[in-house]
Design an enzyme around this catalytic site. Structure first.
Site, PDB file in Angstrom:
ATOM      1  N   LYS A 195      39.071  42.491  42.286  1.00 10.08           N
ATOM      2  CA  LYS A 195      39.862  41.928  41.157  1.00 10.08           C
ATOM      3  C   LYS A 195      41.008  41.113  41.526  1.00 10.08           C
ATOM      4  CE  LYS A 195      41.705  41.781  36.395  1.00 10.08           C
ATOM      5  NZ  LYS A 195      41.693  42.587  35.209  1.00 10.08           N
ATOM      6  N   ARG A 207      44.902  36.125  28.498  1.00 10.46           N
ATOM      7  CA  ARG A 207      46.236  36.774  27.989  1.00 10.46           C
ATOM      8  C   ARG A 207      46.626  36.213  26.501  1.00 10.46           C
ATOM      9  NH1 ARG A 207      48.840  37.427  33.997  1.00 10.46           N
ATOM     10  NH2 ARG A 207      46.897  38.520  34.811  1.00 10.46           N
ATOM     11  N   LYS A 258      50.886  40.748  38.420  1.00  8.60           N
ATOM     12  CA  LYS A 258      50.141  42.135  38.618  1.00  8.60           C
ATOM     13  C   LYS A 258      49.818  42.628  39.944  1.00  8.60           C
ATOM     14  CE  LYS A 258      48.154  42.175  33.703  1.00  8.60           C
ATOM     15  NZ  LYS A 258      47.051  42.313  32.888  1.00  8.60           N
ATOM     16  N   GLU A 315      37.368  47.807  48.651  1.00  9.23           N
ATOM     17  CA  GLU A 315      37.331  48.115  47.225  1.00  9.23           C
ATOM     18  C   GLU A 315      35.993  48.567  46.893  1.00  9.23           C
ATOM     19  OE1 GLU A 315      39.903  48.910  45.120  1.00  9.23           O
ATOM     20  OE2 GLU A 315      41.300  47.567  45.674  1.00  9.23           O
ATOM     21  N   LYS A 374      35.920  38.935  40.912  1.00  8.23           N
ATOM     22  CA  LYS A 374      36.833  38.328  39.640  1.00  8.23           C
ATOM     23  C   LYS A 374      37.903  37.815  40.109  1.00  8.23           C
ATOM     24  CE  LYS A 374      38.827  39.303  35.230  1.00  8.23           C
ATOM     25  NZ  LYS A 374      39.396  40.287  34.412  1.00  8.23           N
ATOM     26  N   SER A 402      38.622  33.093  32.066  1.00  8.79           N
ATOM     27  CA  SER A 402      39.053  32.264  31.022  1.00  8.79           C
ATOM     28  C   SER A 402      39.689  30.767  31.774  1.00  8.79           C
ATOM     29  CB  SER A 402      39.846  32.870  30.173  1.00  8.79           C
ATOM     30  OG  SER A 402      41.004  33.490  31.181  1.00  8.79           O
ATOM     31  N   TYR A 410      31.839  32.803  29.410  1.00  6.83           N
ATOM     32  CA  TYR A 410      32.378  32.356  27.855  1.00  6.83           C
ATOM     33  C   TYR A 410      31.275  31.605  27.867  1.00  6.83           C
ATOM     34  CZ  TYR A 410      36.227  34.999  28.814  1.00  6.83           C
ATOM     35  OH  TYR A 410      37.254  36.072  29.323  1.00  6.83           O
TER      36      TYR A 410
HETATM   37  C1  PBG Z   1      42.525  43.124  31.600  1.00  5.65           C
HETATM   38  C2  PBG Z   1      41.545  42.036  31.939  1.00  5.65           C
HETATM   39  C3  PBG Z   1      41.968  40.774  32.188  1.00  5.65           C
HETATM   40  C4  PBG Z   1      40.545  39.979  32.364  1.00  5.65           C
HETATM   41  C5  PBG Z   1      39.615  40.631  32.012  1.00  5.65           C
HETATM   42  N1  PBG Z   1      40.093  42.231  31.811  1.00  5.65           N
HETATM   43  C6  PBG Z   1      43.195  40.122  32.404  1.00  5.65           C
HETATM   44  C7  PBG Z   1      44.238  40.629  33.484  1.00  5.65           C
HETATM   45  O1  PBG Z   1      43.976  41.406  34.203  1.00  5.65           O
HETATM   46  O2  PBG Z   1      45.233  40.143  33.152  1.00  5.65           O
HETATM   47  C8  PBG Z   1      40.640  38.228  32.541  1.00  5.65           C
HETATM   48  C9  PBG Z   1      39.317  37.905  32.078  1.00  5.65           C
HETATM   49  C10 PBG Z   1      39.509  36.291  31.788  1.00  5.65           C
HETATM   50  O3  PBG Z   1      40.506  35.717  32.238  1.00  5.65           O
HETATM   51  O4  PBG Z   1      38.450  35.672  31.398  1.00  5.65           O
HETATM   52  N2  PBG Z   1      42.813  44.018  32.590  1.00  5.65           N
END
Ligand code: PBG
Length: 336
Positions: A203, A213, A226, A242, A257, A283, A322
């Site tokens: 990720k 968010r 992050k 990982e 991701k 997203s 989505y």
């Molecule tokens: C939470 C999480 C996130 C997403 C899925 N689980 C956001 C992030 O890490 O800030 C993102 C999913 C998306 O953007 O569709 N940790």
């Protein structure tokens, strides 16, 4: 296939196989079907509540009763699983993310309702603290620094309440070190030996998560980034590392991701590990495509299917998207 000098024009004309739909179908290498799709749903409190997510046209936050209806439709469309994300009210967001481990939190209630009404659909629960922290980070902040091991303690308890509520799959998206192993140990110790773990293994610290968010409301007080826990987008070998660790720690499935900008990572993982591998079309990817669709620049159905197919081609067993409902409807209408 080996390249041989004898395969040259005009004896070889690759266009021959492309001459008609039946022939193109016959030689097609990859297939996309409803059963490859996982549908992420945003959950809110209340009854008969539906709130549009401004940055994600066509995506709504749903109260539990409407989420149950959505999952019923997913089942009819052949979508095998949904992934749940809560938008908790502001009063439930605290420094130490207490609500994450509340056995009656929004997600646990949603899981119970869905498993009661539509038990044949798999329910995937996100494990991370960002919906419940006042600062919007995925872990516990101590003096401005994410404390890995304290975070993992809470994450393990979060996973446990979700398993107790009936979650089929625990999906840690927090990127803390060691969390998959400790969650797996706890699940074993508590008798949840069949609860799967889908690890968000690779990720990346991505700007493509912005609309998410907004959808879960974790952006309100969030400052900074992050990058001390999510991966550097410049890295590729590290993703394999990982994945290796997560598999050794007991993950049943791994994930990459975001999706489209990381197809090379997906392909390397699928080739190297040959384990169930998933991609998350996040997203920001959805928002980007829909913005172009709404401007009349791209055809929605075509661009949706082309992008989803790219994940299959790169080696994904399935895709969190989505577009899941729209794509499954289209596949059904095409008789696929
Ligand atoms: C939470 C999480 C996130 C997403 C899925 N689980 C956001 C992030 O890490 O800030 C993102 C999913 C998306 O953007 O569709 N940790």
């Amino acid at each position: 296939m080996k390249q041989t000098p004898s395969r040259s024009y005009p004896r070889t004309r690759l266009r021959r196989n492309r001459k008609a739909p039946w022939s193109r179908n016959l030689v097609q290498e990859n297939e996309l079907c409803a059963q490859d799709l996982i549908w992420p749903l945003f959950i809110i409190d209340g009854t008969n509540e539906r709130q549009p997510v401004a940055s994600m046209p066509g995506v709504d936050r749903l109260s539990i009763d409407l989420a149950v209806e959505a999952v019923r439709e997913a089942a009819q469309l052949g979508i095998p699983a949904v992934a749940l994300f809560p938008n908790a009210t502001a009063d439930l967001r605290t420094e130490l993310a207490d609500e994450a481990t509340n056995p009656d939190n929004l997600i646990c209630r949603a899981v119970r309702a869905i498993k009661q009404e539509v038990p044949q659909v798999g329910v995937i629960c996100d494990v991370a603290l960002d919906p419940y922290t006042s600062h919007g980070h995925d872990g516990i902040l101590i003096d401005g620094v994410i404390d890995n091991d304290r975070s993992v303690e809470v994450l393990v308890q979060q996973a446990l309440v979700q398993a107790k509520a009936g979650a089929d799959v625990i999906a840690p998206s927090d990127m803390m070190d060691g969390r998959v192993g400790l969650i797996r140990d706890e699940l074993e110790a508590e008798g949840f030996v069949d609860v799967q773990i889908m690890a968000y293994s690779a990720k990346y610290a991505s700007t493509f998560y912005g609309p998410f968010r907004d959808a879960i409301g974790s952006n309100v007080n969030f400052k900074g980034d992050k990058k001390t826990y999510q991966m550097n987008p410049a890295n590729s070998d590290e993703a394999l590392h990982e994945v290796l660790l997560d598999l050794q720690e007991g993950a049943d499935m791994v994930m990459v991701k975001p999706g489209m900008a990381y197809l090379d990572i997906l392909s390397r993982i699928a080739t190297q590990f040959q384990c169930p591998t998933f991609a998350y079309q996040v997203s920001g990817e959805y928002a980007m495509l829909m913005a172009a669709v709404e401007k009349g620049l791209l055809d929605k159905n075509q661009v949706m299917m082309e992008c989803l197919m790219s994940f299959k081609r790169a080696g994904a067993n399935g895709i969190l998207t989505y577009f899941a409902q729209d794509a499954a409807r289209l596949l059904r209408d095409k008789g696929l």
